[in-house]
Design a protein around this motif. Structure first.
Motif, PDB file in Angstrom:
ATOM      1  N   ALA A  80       0.834  -1.204   0.000  1.00 33.61           N
ATOM      2  CA  ALA A  80       0.000   0.000   0.000  1.00 33.61           C
ATOM      3  C   ALA A  80       0.871   1.257   0.000  1.00 33.61           C
ATOM      4  CB  ALA A  80      -0.933  -0.008   1.209  1.00 33.61           C
ATOM      5  N   GLU A  81       1.905   1.267   0.827  1.00 32.50           N
ATOM      6  CA  GLU A  81       2.814   2.415   0.896  1.00 32.50           C
ATOM      7  C   GLU A  81       3.500   2.649  -0.440  1.00 32.50           C
ATOM      8  OE1 GLU A  81       3.415   4.667   3.050  1.00 32.50           O
ATOM      9  OE2 GLU A  81       2.738   3.953   5.009  1.00 32.50           O
ATOM     10  N   ALA A  82       3.912   1.581  -1.091  1.00 30.34           N
ATOM     11  CA  ALA A  82       4.598   1.700  -2.383  1.00 30.34           C
ATOM     12  C   ALA A  82       3.680   2.322  -3.433  1.00 30.34           C
ATOM     13  CB  ALA A  82       5.083   0.326  -2.848  1.00 30.34           C
ATOM     14  N   GLU A  83       2.415   1.902  -3.453  1.00 33.42           N
ATOM     15  CA  GLU A  83       1.458   2.456  -4.415  1.00 33.42           C
ATOM     16  C   GLU A  83       1.175   3.928  -4.120  1.00 33.42           C
ATOM     17  OE1 GLU A  83       0.385   1.105  -7.129  1.00 33.42           O
ATOM     18  OE2 GLU A  83       1.274  -0.875  -6.776  1.00 33.42           O
ATOM     19  N   LEU A  84       1.067   4.268  -2.849  1.00 35.24           N
ATOM     20  CA  LEU A  84       0.821   5.661  -2.467  1.00 35.24           C
ATOM     21  C   LEU A  84       2.006   6.551  -2.838  1.00 35.24           C
ATOM     22  CD1 LEU A  84      -0.880   5.189   1.022  1.00 35.24           C
ATOM     23  CD2 LEU A  84      -1.960   6.041  -1.060  1.00 35.24           C
ATOM     24  N   ASP A  85       3.208   6.030  -2.693  1.00 33.20           N
ATOM     25  CA  ASP A  85       4.401   6.797  -3.075  1.00 33.20           C
ATOM     26  C   ASP A  85       4.391   7.125  -4.564  1.00 33.20           C
ATOM     27  OD1 ASP A  85       5.355   6.813  -0.496  1.00 33.20           O
ATOM     28  OD2 ASP A  85       6.780   5.162  -0.793  1.00 33.20           O
ATOM     29  N   LYS A  86       3.961   6.170  -5.373  1.00 34.68           N
ATOM     30  CA  LYS A  86       3.868   6.387  -6.826  1.00 34.68           C
ATOM     31  C   LYS A  86       2.887   7.513  -7.134  1.00 34.68           C
ATOM     32  CE  LYS A  86       4.675   1.530  -8.109  1.00 34.68           C
ATOM     33  NZ  LYS A  86       4.021   0.342  -8.734  1.00 34.68           N
TER      34      LYS A  86
END
Length: 312
Positions: A167-173
């Motif tokens: 989830a964090e990785a997608e939000l960073d994108k």
């Protein structure tokens, strides 16, 4: 005999250790499977089983996020009426049809046997009924604080399903995408957001359900006095001509809910043709599924940001 007894002792000890190890592993698995967390949301606090096996989802943005995080198989029931085309993979016999967004079929929801219900604004009045069937959380967007609310909802899903890193990785994108679009937003141009619905039009400004355009992506509102409300502020064509926005962003409600798409016919009249937006080809018809039906999902927000970026 002594050697035989000693050998048997070693074997029995080894078996005992293996058995203890297996028992310990099993206990750890049971403990992990039975872990519960408390989720705070707008309608209260709900104790939720972590990584539930079956979920009923009444928010298309959440459905979008679950799919993006590889959790589609968890969805046991959803409202299939007006399901966005890009989420049609959920329209199968594997998931129960749980009624409409505003008219849940509680018998079907009960029969689905879900461990968790996820709802949003359109079902908030039915929160108690959902809660009688299974633990229920509210993941509607707080449009007055769009980005933080979006982040919080995605992180909640990540925590519930043990997908926090993903989830964090997608939000960073998405955060990187937002920064690029905001940096590209013309500082000397103004925009107006309108919803077209059966020949009528409403305007939306900062803090509204479509306020992402102004509040997050940096498009300057042509009118700062538009009050945030669910149904928008009713406006006339004369209003649009008088305000003369450089960008007009149009959401076609009819197209979103399966009705007749008439937004272009409604919007592009003689009065609107006097605006800078029309003269420079900047009347942008946004994807109504993302903006009207499923905003707040990992895919929908990314696509919404992209649409605004493309308009520049």
């Amino acid at each position: 005999m002594k050697k035989l007894a000693a050998s048997l002792g070693v074997i029995l000890l080894a078996i005992g250790l293996v058995a203890c190890g297996e028992s310990g592993d099993k206990k750890e698995r049971v403990k992990a499977d039975s872990k519960e967390i408390t989720v705070k949301h707008e309608l209260g606090k709900t104790t939720v089983k972590q990584n539930p096996e079956k979920v009923t989802v009444f928010d298309f943005g959440t459905l979008d996020t679950l799919e993006k995080l590889g959790l589609s198989s968890k969805v046991a029931a959803l409202p299939k009426q007006n399901l966005p085309k890009y989420l049609k993979a959920f329209d199968t016999d594997k998931a129960v049809d749980a009624g409409g967004l505003k008219e849940p079929d509680f018998e079907a929801i009960n029969n689905a046997g879900s461990d968790l219900n996820i709802i949003s604004g359109r079902q908030s009045d039915s929160y108690d009924k959902f809660s009688e069937i299974a633990p229920t959380i509210y993941l509607g967007l707080d449009t007055s604080n769009y980005l933080d609310s979006f982040h919080a909802n995605v992180k909640t899903i990540g925590k519930i399903f043990n997908k926090e890193k993903e989830a964090e990785a997608e939000l960073d994108k998405i955060d990187s995408q937002i920064k690029e679009v905001k940096d590209a937003a013309p500082k000397d141009k103004t925009g107006l957001i309108i919803l077209a619905n059966d020949g009528k039009i409403s305007a939306y400004g900062s803090g509204s359900r479509f306020g992402l355009i102004h509040d997050v992506l940096g498009v300057k509102p042509v009118d700062m006095s538009i009050k945030a409300s669910t149904h928008g502020q009713s406006i006339s064509m004369e209003y649009i001509s008088e305000k003369n926005p450089d960008y007009i962003y149009v959401i076609d409600r009819g197209a979103a809910v399966g009705g007749e798409s008439s937004a272009k016919k409604t919007v592009e009249n003689d009065l609107v043709k006097t605006t800078n937006a029309y003269k420079t080809g900047k009347i942008i018809y946004l994807n109504p599924e993302y903006w009207y039906l499923s905003g707040g999902g990992l895919e929908s927000v990314s696509e919404m940001v992209k649409e605004i970026g493309d308009s520049f």
